[in-house]
Write a protein that holds these residues in place. Sequence first.
Motif, PDB file in Angstrom:
ATOM      1  N   ASN A  84       0.720  -0.944  -0.228  1.00  0.00           N
ATOM      2  CA  ASN A  84       0.240  -0.219  -0.232  1.00  0.00           C
ATOM      3  C   ASN A  84       1.182   1.339  -0.120  1.00  0.00           C
ATOM      4  O   ASN A  84       1.321   1.669   0.762  1.00  0.00           O
ATOM      5  N   SER A 126      -3.046  -7.644   5.780  1.00  0.00           N
ATOM      6  CA  SER A 126      -4.612  -7.746   5.959  1.00  0.00           C
ATOM      7  C   SER A 126      -4.684  -9.300   6.797  1.00  0.00           C
ATOM      8  O   SER A 126      -3.798  -9.973   6.784  1.00  0.00           O
ATOM      9  N   TYR A 157      -4.432   0.282  10.727  1.00  0.00           N
ATOM     10  CA  TYR A 157      -5.697   1.735  10.099  1.00  0.00           C
ATOM     11  C   TYR A 157      -6.083   2.187   9.547  1.00  0.00           C
ATOM     12  O   TYR A 157      -7.329   2.198   9.168  1.00  0.00           O
ATOM     13  N   VAL A 158      -7.289  -0.180   9.469  1.00  0.00           N
ATOM     14  CA  VAL A 158      -8.455   0.217   8.847  1.00  0.00           C
ATOM     15  C   VAL A 158      -9.012  -1.507  10.082  1.00  0.00           C
ATOM     16  O   VAL A 158      -8.464  -2.469  10.000  1.00  0.00           O
ATOM     17  N   ILE A 211     -11.577  -2.575  -1.796  1.00  0.00           N
ATOM     18  CA  ILE A 211     -11.639  -2.002  -0.491  1.00  0.00           C
ATOM     19  C   ILE A 211     -10.600  -0.309  -0.957  1.00  0.00           C
ATOM     20  O   ILE A 211     -10.004  -0.631  -1.480  1.00  0.00           O
ATOM     21  N   ASN A 253     -10.361   3.503   0.041  1.00  0.00           N
ATOM     22  CA  ASN A 253     -10.179   4.530   0.693  1.00  0.00           C
ATOM     23  C   ASN A 253     -10.564   4.238   2.177  1.00  0.00           C
ATOM     24  O   ASN A 253     -11.228   4.835   2.503  1.00  0.00           O
ATOM     25  N   ASN A 254      -9.934   3.163   2.530  1.00  0.00           N
ATOM     26  CA  ASN A 254     -10.030   2.570   3.958  1.00  0.00           C
ATOM     27  C   ASN A 254     -11.788   2.165   4.137  1.00  0.00           C
ATOM     28  O   ASN A 254     -12.212   2.432   5.003  1.00  0.00           O
ATOM     29  N   SER A 255     -11.990   2.229   3.050  1.00  0.00           N
ATOM     30  CA  SER A 255     -14.068   2.002   3.011  1.00  0.00           C
ATOM     31  C   SER A 255     -14.038   0.753   2.488  1.00  0.00           C
ATOM     32  O   SER A 255     -13.366  -0.159   1.336  1.00  0.00           O
TER      33      SER A 255
END
Length: 346
Positions: free
Chosen positions: A229, A236, A255-256, A306, A308-310
Amino acid sequence: MRNYELKKHDNATEYSVLNKCECLCEVNVASDYVFNIDVTKENNPHIAVAAANQSSVLYNLDNHQISKIWEYNCNNKVIGCKFNNRDRNLVYVATSDGSIKVLDLRTPKNFIFQFSDTTVENGDNKLFNCFDLSSNDRLLAAGTDVWEGDAYILFWDTRNTKLLGAYWESHDDDITQVKFHPDDMNKLISGSTDGLINVYDLSKACEDDALIDTLNTELSVHDLLWFNNRNKDCISCISHTSDLQLWDLDNGAPYVSFSGEQLSKNIGIIDNEDESDAFYLAKCNETSNGLLIVAGKGECHRLSKIQNNSVLPFVELHNNKQRIMDSTFNDNKKSKYKQWYSKLTT
């Protein structure tokens, strides 16, 4: 097992529009379920499958046709299959009794090598949960259940079947994952039901020096993946309760982080009153376009991106009534649909 081809929806400018997905072919692998799959990277790949009925089966995929080329049945649970990264004729088959066997498809009648814990006496083998092969095919690693109070990571040089060494001080419970870095044979991560992800530098002389970081997920670790990233090494983590965490190794916290309940809502998995149909998170795959997760509930199964962290719904896998246990992508650049994810096999 099914082979899918994915295409971007002609009018999809937002991911609120689910993309098209076509099932190209399928094959009944076993009377029981499939829980592990590995695929070579060619345009017409080999596929290795581990099934719950103590069997391992190899297939070839050519022009949307799946044909069986080899099958192995044993007396112990097959925990996984993995192809050699440079020679698709070599496949590693690991079983829970503490052995990893190597098959050469050019001489398929017998295994050519077997790796096990050569230090044990009276056949009292440590039970394997997981294994992995380094990117240059030089190192093998296997994670074990707790054995006489310790959980082990065992190592072999693939040129010699004698045990190279082991780590046993970094986890307090069963080791469920070991994963080599995709580019660096000296980087390894391990995950356990103790909730820890450990990061090792295998170039160091001992376990104390090799353990360079410990990440506390506070969850039982089910599946791990190295991914990149923004030119940073990231990890993950999927838990046994279908939670998802993304870790940047420069930080001490994910961060997520999504719980299974949050993922189910974000992905838009259809809710129902049948409590036996619990939401599940099967796999996180890295592709040339980012991370894609495979999840489902009941007869609703989706791939989600996944971004933008969504987590955003991407593709619905229609006409699949069975729970997806594993997935892998063939991101072959020669694919007709190379602009998105070319093939998903479940």
